[in-house]
Scaffold this active site. Sequence first.
Site, PDB file in Angstrom:
ATOM      1  N   ASN A  23     118.162  31.234  56.436  1.00 52.16           N
ATOM      2  CA  ASN A  23     118.337  29.806  56.747  1.00 52.16           C
ATOM      3  C   ASN A  23     119.804  29.620  57.121  1.00 52.16           C
ATOM      4  O   ASN A  23     120.630  30.500  56.835  1.00 52.16           O
ATOM      5  CB  ASN A  23     117.875  28.926  55.564  1.00 52.16           C
ATOM      6  CG  ASN A  23     118.790  29.035  54.361  1.00 52.16           C
ATOM      7  OD1 ASN A  23     120.006  28.849  54.470  1.00 52.16           O
ATOM      8  ND2 ASN A  23     118.238  29.358  53.194  1.00 52.16           N
ATOM      9  N   ASN A  72     109.854  27.740  44.713  1.00 48.10           N
ATOM     10  CA  ASN A  72     109.018  28.394  45.724  1.00 48.10           C
ATOM     11  C   ASN A  72     107.980  29.350  45.141  1.00 48.10           C
ATOM     12  O   ASN A  72     107.247  30.000  45.887  1.00 48.10           O
ATOM     13  CB  ASN A  72     109.887  29.149  46.730  1.00 48.10           C
ATOM     14  CG  ASN A  72     110.892  28.247  47.419  1.00 48.10           C
ATOM     15  OD1 ASN A  72     112.084  28.474  47.353  1.00 48.10           O
ATOM     16  ND2 ASN A  72     110.419  27.210  48.080  1.00 48.10           N
ATOM     17  N   ARG A  91     111.408  37.647  51.214  1.00 47.22           N
ATOM     18  CA  ARG A  91     110.998  37.002  49.962  1.00 47.22           C
ATOM     19  C   ARG A  91     109.563  37.347  49.553  1.00 47.22           C
ATOM     20  O   ARG A  91     109.127  36.934  48.467  1.00 47.22           O
ATOM     21  CB  ARG A  91     111.167  35.467  50.066  1.00 47.22           C
ATOM     22  CG  ARG A  91     112.633  35.037  50.199  1.00 47.22           C
ATOM     23  CD  ARG A  91     112.825  33.563  49.862  1.00 47.22           C
ATOM     24  NE  ARG A  91     112.568  33.275  48.449  1.00 47.22           N
ATOM     25  CZ  ARG A  91     112.604  32.056  47.919  1.00 47.22           C
ATOM     26  NH1 ARG A  91     112.876  31.007  48.678  1.00 47.22           N
ATOM     27  NH2 ARG A  91     112.354  31.871  46.634  1.00 47.22           N
ATOM     28  N   ARG A 138     108.918  26.505  57.283  1.00 46.89           N
ATOM     29  CA  ARG A 138     108.443  27.540  56.349  1.00 46.89           C
ATOM     30  C   ARG A 138     106.926  27.486  56.160  1.00 46.89           C
ATOM     31  O   ARG A 138     106.235  28.435  56.441  1.00 46.89           O
ATOM     32  CB  ARG A 138     109.151  27.389  54.993  1.00 46.89           C
ATOM     33  CG  ARG A 138     110.652  27.636  55.056  1.00 46.89           C
ATOM     34  CD  ARG A 138     110.961  29.088  55.420  1.00 46.89           C
ATOM     35  NE  ARG A 138     112.367  29.375  55.454  1.00 46.89           N
ATOM     36  CZ  ARG A 138     113.093  29.734  54.388  1.00 46.89           C
ATOM     37  NH1 ARG A 138     112.537  29.838  53.208  1.00 46.89           N
ATOM     38  NH2 ARG A 138     114.387  29.985  54.515  1.00 46.89           N
ATOM     39  N   HIS A 167     113.189  23.163  53.861  1.00 45.08           N
ATOM     40  CA  HIS A 167     112.146  22.920  52.851  1.00 45.08           C
ATOM     41  C   HIS A 167     112.131  21.419  52.580  1.00 45.08           C
ATOM     42  O   HIS A 167     113.195  20.784  52.549  1.00 45.08           O
ATOM     43  CB  HIS A 167     112.487  23.611  51.513  1.00 45.08           C
ATOM     44  CG  HIS A 167     112.077  25.050  51.415  1.00 45.08           C
ATOM     45  ND1 HIS A 167     112.863  25.991  50.786  1.00 45.08           N
ATOM     46  CD2 HIS A 167     110.945  25.702  51.819  1.00 45.08           C
ATOM     47  CE1 HIS A 167     112.237  27.174  50.824  1.00 45.08           C
ATOM     48  NE2 HIS A 167     111.081  27.019  51.440  1.00 45.08           N
ATOM     49  N   ASP A 169     111.929  19.861  49.875  1.00 48.37           N
ATOM     50  CA  ASP A 169     112.721  19.426  48.713  1.00 48.37           C
ATOM     51  C   ASP A 169     114.222  19.396  48.981  1.00 48.37           C
ATOM     52  O   ASP A 169     115.012  19.043  48.108  1.00 48.37           O
ATOM     53  CB  ASP A 169     112.386  20.266  47.466  1.00 48.37           C
ATOM     54  CG  ASP A 169     112.842  21.716  47.557  1.00 48.37           C
ATOM     55  OD1 ASP A 169     113.459  22.114  48.563  1.00 48.37           O
ATOM     56  OD2 ASP A 169     112.581  22.460  46.586  1.00 48.37           O
ATOM     57  N   ALA A 255     123.113  29.793  49.399  1.00 49.22           N
ATOM     58  CA  ALA A 255     121.807  30.373  49.766  1.00 49.22           C
ATOM     59  C   ALA A 255     120.876  29.298  50.309  1.00 49.22           C
ATOM     60  O   ALA A 255     119.721  29.584  50.628  1.00 49.22           O
ATOM     61  CB  ALA A 255     121.160  31.037  48.557  1.00 49.22           C
ATOM     62  N   CYS A 261     115.609  23.341  43.712  1.00 54.57           N
ATOM     63  CA  CYS A 261     115.111  24.666  44.123  1.00 54.57           C
ATOM     64  C   CYS A 261     115.119  25.663  42.968  1.00 54.57           C
ATOM     65  O   CYS A 261     114.353  26.617  42.962  1.00 54.57           O
ATOM     66  CB  CYS A 261     115.983  25.265  45.220  1.00 54.57           C
ATOM     67  SG  CYS A 261     116.221  24.264  46.658  1.00 54.57           S
TER      68      CYS A 261
HETATM   69  N1  ARG Z   1     117.521  31.373  50.242  1.00 56.81           N
HETATM   70  C1  ARG Z   1     116.302  30.704  49.896  1.00 56.81           C
HETATM   71  C2  ARG Z   1     115.397  30.618  51.121  1.00 56.81           C
HETATM   72  O1  ARG Z   1     115.920  30.408  52.192  1.00 56.81           O
HETATM   73  C3  ARG Z   1     116.578  29.337  49.324  1.00 56.81           C
HETATM   74  C4  ARG Z   1     115.359  28.657  48.812  1.00 56.81           C
HETATM   75  C5  ARG Z   1     115.622  27.263  48.338  1.00 56.81           C
HETATM   76  N2  ARG Z   1     114.477  26.720  47.742  1.00 56.81           N
HETATM   77  C6  ARG Z   1     113.996  25.484  47.950  1.00 56.81           C
HETATM   78  N3  ARG Z   1     112.982  25.100  47.260  1.00 56.81           N
HETATM   79  N4  ARG Z   1     114.499  24.683  48.854  1.00 56.81           N
HETATM   80  O2  ARG Z   1     114.198  30.751  51.056  1.00 56.81           O
END
Ligand code: ARG
Length: 280
Positions: A23, A72, A91, A138, A167, A169, A255, A261
């Site tokens: 991201n 997640n 992931r 996503r 995302h 959230d 991140a 998150c």
């Molecule tokens: N580095 C992770 C990703 O890009 C961060 C996830 C953050 N999670 C969230 N629920 N927004 O997947």
Amino acid sequence: MAEAQPHILMCPPVFYAIEYEINPWMNRQRQADHDLAVRQWNGLFAALSDAGAKISLLTPVRGLPDLVFTANAGMIFRRTAVLSRFRFEQRQGEEAHDARWFSDHGFEIVPPPPETFFEGAGDALFCGEDLFAGYRMRSDARGHQEIGRRLGVRVIPLELVDAYYYHLDTCFCPLAPGAAMYFPPAFDEYGRTALRELIPELIPVEAEEAEAFACNAVLVGRTVVTNTGCPRLHAALAERGYQPIETPLSEFVKAGGSAKCLTLRLDGEEAAAWRTADED
Ligand code: ARG
């Protein structure tokens, strides 16, 4: 009926680092300070337990740096955990580990719909009876609809249009049935209209505070925990009778994540009507 203690899943940042870039926030040249990340994670843990939450822990795994982002891991509806299927290979190794935790802890497991990506409570949040579901970056819109049919709930699809708010959230946070905060530019006109029509009390967050992950808040009762740098949102929340708390999370912002998150509500988000409704 007495309210049960709020229950949250977190994962200690033992193996957390910026090891890849999936991201726009992530840059391997801008590494997280590991000791500071641990202190910040402990600060969030303390703020949530002080607010009254019970916290369960997922065991960290070497080589899965983003496992700390338990939002997640899946989406919880009553005692059902809808599992995630991550869009990025980096992931996907988290999926089996998350699934095992949910089944070991008595959840009924529902796999994500075939051939669709689904990133759990990062992209699917209840506000009242409805499931608000972010797609495009996503998770897939079709998968959300199938999950809604399976659970018997209405799904409100929201297209995410800004790669920084990949995302749901990161740009939307339900506060109560009929109340939420959001960052309007992260949605298209259709999404903004749907939100305005369905959620009467909608608090807009300004760009500068959205960038500090203001929308990525954790609600425990009336306490709202966010990263630092969201004073205007905190004032708006205080005016409405919430108790905003800030705790620094800069190392996780690297991140693309923050307070919300790093957590997964196991007993349902505060704003989910099913959480407090009579279950039978
Ligand atoms: N580095 C992770 C990703 O890009 C961060 C996830 C953050 N999670 C969230 N629920 N927004 O997947």
